[in-house]
Design a protein around this motif. Structure first.
Motif, PDB file in Angstrom:
ATOM      1  N   GLY A   1      22.080  -2.492  30.947  1.00  0.00           N
ATOM      2  CA  GLY A   1      22.583  -3.027  32.258  1.00  0.00           C
ATOM      3  C   GLY A   1      21.745  -4.014  32.691  1.00  0.00           C
ATOM      4  N   THR A   2      22.282  -4.691  33.913  1.00  0.00           N
ATOM      5  CA  THR A   2      21.730  -5.696  34.670  1.00  0.00           C
ATOM      6  C   THR A   2      21.258  -5.254  36.136  1.00  0.00           C
ATOM      7  OG1 THR A   2      22.969  -7.426  33.484  1.00  0.00           O
ATOM      8  CG2 THR A   2      22.017  -8.306  35.392  1.00  0.00           C
ATOM      9  N   ILE A   3      20.072  -5.495  36.316  1.00  0.00           N
ATOM     10  CA  ILE A   3      19.628  -5.198  38.083  1.00  0.00           C
ATOM     11  C   ILE A   3      20.109  -6.020  38.842  1.00  0.00           C
ATOM     12  CG2 ILE A   3      17.542  -5.150  39.312  1.00  0.00           C
ATOM     13  CD1 ILE A   3      15.802  -4.372  37.080  1.00  0.00           C
ATOM     14  N   LYS A   4      20.914  -5.366  39.963  1.00  0.00           N
ATOM     15  CA  LYS A   4      21.684  -6.248  40.952  1.00  0.00           C
ATOM     16  C   LYS A   4      20.933  -6.167  42.202  1.00  0.00           C
ATOM     17  CE  LYS A   4      25.331  -7.098  38.736  1.00  0.00           C
ATOM     18  NZ  LYS A   4      25.556  -8.473  38.472  1.00  0.00           N
ATOM     19  N   ALA A   5      19.923  -5.011  42.609  1.00  0.00           N
ATOM     20  CA  ALA A   5      19.253  -4.812  43.791  1.00  0.00           C
ATOM     21  C   ALA A   5      18.023  -4.137  43.399  1.00  0.00           C
ATOM     22  CB  ALA A   5      19.896  -4.734  44.927  1.00  0.00           C
ATOM     23  N   ILE A   6      16.900  -4.267  44.166  1.00  0.00           N
ATOM     24  CA  ILE A   6      15.904  -3.178  44.203  1.00  0.00           C
ATOM     25  C   ILE A   6      15.401  -2.954  45.707  1.00  0.00           C
ATOM     26  CG2 ILE A   6      13.209  -2.861  43.538  1.00  0.00           C
ATOM     27  CD1 ILE A   6      13.885  -4.737  40.836  1.00  0.00           C
ATOM     28  N   ASN A   7      15.458  -1.744  45.928  1.00  0.00           N
ATOM     29  CA  ASN A   7      14.806  -1.375  47.179  1.00  0.00           C
ATOM     30  C   ASN A   7      13.648  -0.626  47.217  1.00  0.00           C
ATOM     31  OD1 ASN A   7      14.375  -0.184  49.709  1.00  0.00           O
ATOM     32  ND2 ASN A   7      16.574  -0.115  50.303  1.00  0.00           N
ATOM     33  N   SER A   8      12.446  -1.188  47.206  1.00  0.00           N
ATOM     34  CA  SER A   8      10.975  -0.660  47.390  1.00  0.00           C
ATOM     35  C   SER A   8      10.716   0.567  48.288  1.00  0.00           C
ATOM     36  CB  SER A   8      10.067  -1.778  47.237  1.00  0.00           C
ATOM     37  OG  SER A   8      10.075  -2.759  46.158  1.00  0.00           O
TER      38      SER A   8
ATOM     39  N   HIS B   1      12.830   3.443  47.018  1.00  0.00           N
ATOM     40  CA  HIS B   1      12.684   3.680  45.510  1.00  0.00           C
ATOM     41  C   HIS B   1      13.956   3.930  44.944  1.00  0.00           C
ATOM     42  CE1 HIS B   1       8.391   4.211  46.364  1.00  0.00           C
ATOM     43  NE2 HIS B   1       8.541   4.831  47.416  1.00  0.00           N
ATOM     44  N   THR B   2      14.929   2.890  45.027  1.00  0.00           N
ATOM     45  CA  THR B   2      15.892   2.694  44.153  1.00  0.00           C
ATOM     46  C   THR B   2      16.029   1.296  43.578  1.00  0.00           C
ATOM     47  OG1 THR B   2      17.276   1.926  46.074  1.00  0.00           O
ATOM     48  CG2 THR B   2      17.123   4.448  45.749  1.00  0.00           C
ATOM     49  N   VAL B   3      16.912   1.442  42.540  1.00  0.00           N
ATOM     50  CA  VAL B   3      17.204   0.195  41.712  1.00  0.00           C
ATOM     51  C   VAL B   3      18.577   0.268  41.609  1.00  0.00           C
ATOM     52  CG1 VAL B   3      16.523   1.304  39.438  1.00  0.00           C
ATOM     53  CG2 VAL B   3      16.705  -1.277  39.797  1.00  0.00           C
ATOM     54  N   THR B   4      19.531  -0.775  41.853  1.00  0.00           N
ATOM     55  CA  THR B   4      20.962  -0.678  41.790  1.00  0.00           C
ATOM     56  C   THR B   4      21.048  -1.494  40.264  1.00  0.00           C
ATOM     57  OG1 THR B   4      21.406  -0.806  44.038  1.00  0.00           O
ATOM     58  CG2 THR B   4      23.124  -1.441  42.437  1.00  0.00           C
ATOM     59  N   ILE B   5      21.793  -0.964  39.389  1.00  0.00           N
ATOM     60  CA  ILE B   5      21.987  -1.544  37.979  1.00  0.00           C
ATOM     61  C   ILE B   5      23.785  -1.525  37.833  1.00  0.00           C
ATOM     62  CG2 ILE B   5      21.621  -1.254  35.564  1.00  0.00           C
ATOM     63  CD1 ILE B   5      19.140   0.468  36.262  1.00  0.00           C
ATOM     64  N   ALA B   6      23.962  -2.773  37.081  1.00  0.00           N
ATOM     65  CA  ALA B   6      25.549  -2.880  36.655  1.00  0.00           C
ATOM     66  C   ALA B   6      25.374  -2.326  35.226  1.00  0.00           C
ATOM     67  CB  ALA B   6      26.107  -4.117  36.794  1.00  0.00           C
ATOM     68  N   HIS B   7      25.774  -1.159  34.796  1.00  0.00           N
ATOM     69  CA  HIS B   7      25.682  -0.893  33.499  1.00  0.00           C
ATOM     70  C   HIS B   7      26.904  -0.494  32.781  1.00  0.00           C
ATOM     71  CE1 HIS B   7      26.709   3.214  34.469  1.00  0.00           C
ATOM     72  NE2 HIS B   7      26.108   3.392  35.367  1.00  0.00           N
ATOM     73  N   GLY B   8      26.919  -0.469  31.416  1.00  0.00           N
ATOM     74  CA  GLY B   8      27.934  -0.393  30.562  1.00  0.00           C
ATOM     75  C   GLY B   8      28.294   1.208  30.787  1.00  0.00           C
TER      76      GLY B   8
ATOM     77  N   PRO C   1      16.101  -8.608  40.435  1.00  0.00           N
ATOM     78  CA  PRO C   1      17.558  -8.684  40.150  1.00  0.00           C
ATOM     79  C   PRO C   1      17.677  -9.808  39.287  1.00  0.00           C
ATOM     80  CG  PRO C   1      16.726  -8.588  42.630  1.00  0.00           C
ATOM     81  CD  PRO C   1      15.581  -8.677  41.761  1.00  0.00           C
ATOM     82  N   GLY C   2      18.872  -9.520  38.349  1.00  0.00           N
ATOM     83  CA  GLY C   2      19.075 -10.408  37.266  1.00  0.00           C
ATOM     84  C   GLY C   2      18.387 -10.083  36.075  1.00  0.00           C
ATOM     85  N   ASP C   3      17.477  -9.209  35.877  1.00  0.00           N
ATOM     86  CA  ASP C   3      16.901  -8.743  34.541  1.00  0.00           C
ATOM     87  C   ASP C   3      17.875  -7.846  34.006  1.00  0.00           C
ATOM     88  OD1 ASP C   3      14.452 -10.049  35.392  1.00  0.00           O
ATOM     89  OD2 ASP C   3      13.481  -8.314  35.959  1.00  0.00           O
TER      90      ASP C   3
END
Length: 118
Positions: free
Chosen positions: A51-58, A61-68, A94-96
């Motif tokens: 997927g693609t990282i949409k946001a990171i909340n340090s 401790h979460t990472v929002t990912i748009a995944h297949g 974000p964007g990775d």
């Protein structure tokens, strides 16, 4: 007379239920040796996705990912937040585009590993 009958009937029912409860520890468990009564988090299957990282909340401790789609857990493609450790989030932005493994328990998903794709 009615009160006496009700009291006797109530006592019989109470004693019967008590006797049934005492039989429970003596239940035969033959053939159930491998059965576990609790689910261990470590035994929850690990699923893989890209997927693609949409946001990171340090802070959270979460990472929002748009995944297949993730057939292993019967998920359609979506965007969602995953719990992750600070070490797992280090170097990600974000964007990775990433490939990651996670465990899902109900509505909570936790990253097991995450790596940038080239």
């Amino acid at each position: 007379m009615k009160l006496t009958l009700i009291a006797v009937a109530s006592t019989i029912v109470t004693l019967s239920l008590s006797a049934l409860a005492e039989d429970m520890p003596g239940m035969k468990m033959d053939g159930m040796e491998g059965m576990q009564m609790t689910q261990d988090v470590k035994q929850t299957p690990v699923a893989k996705a890209e997927g693609t990282i949409k946001a990171i909340n340090s802070e959270k401790h979460t990472v929002t990912i748009a995944h297949g789609a993730v057939p292993a857990v019967q998920w359609p493609a979506m965007t969602m937040a995953f719990s992750a450790t600070a070490d797992q989030l280090a170097g990600l932005n974000p964007g990775d585009q990433v490939i990651f493994e996670f465990r899902s328990e109900g509505a909570k998903a936790t990253v097991v590993s995450i790596k940038k794709m080239k």
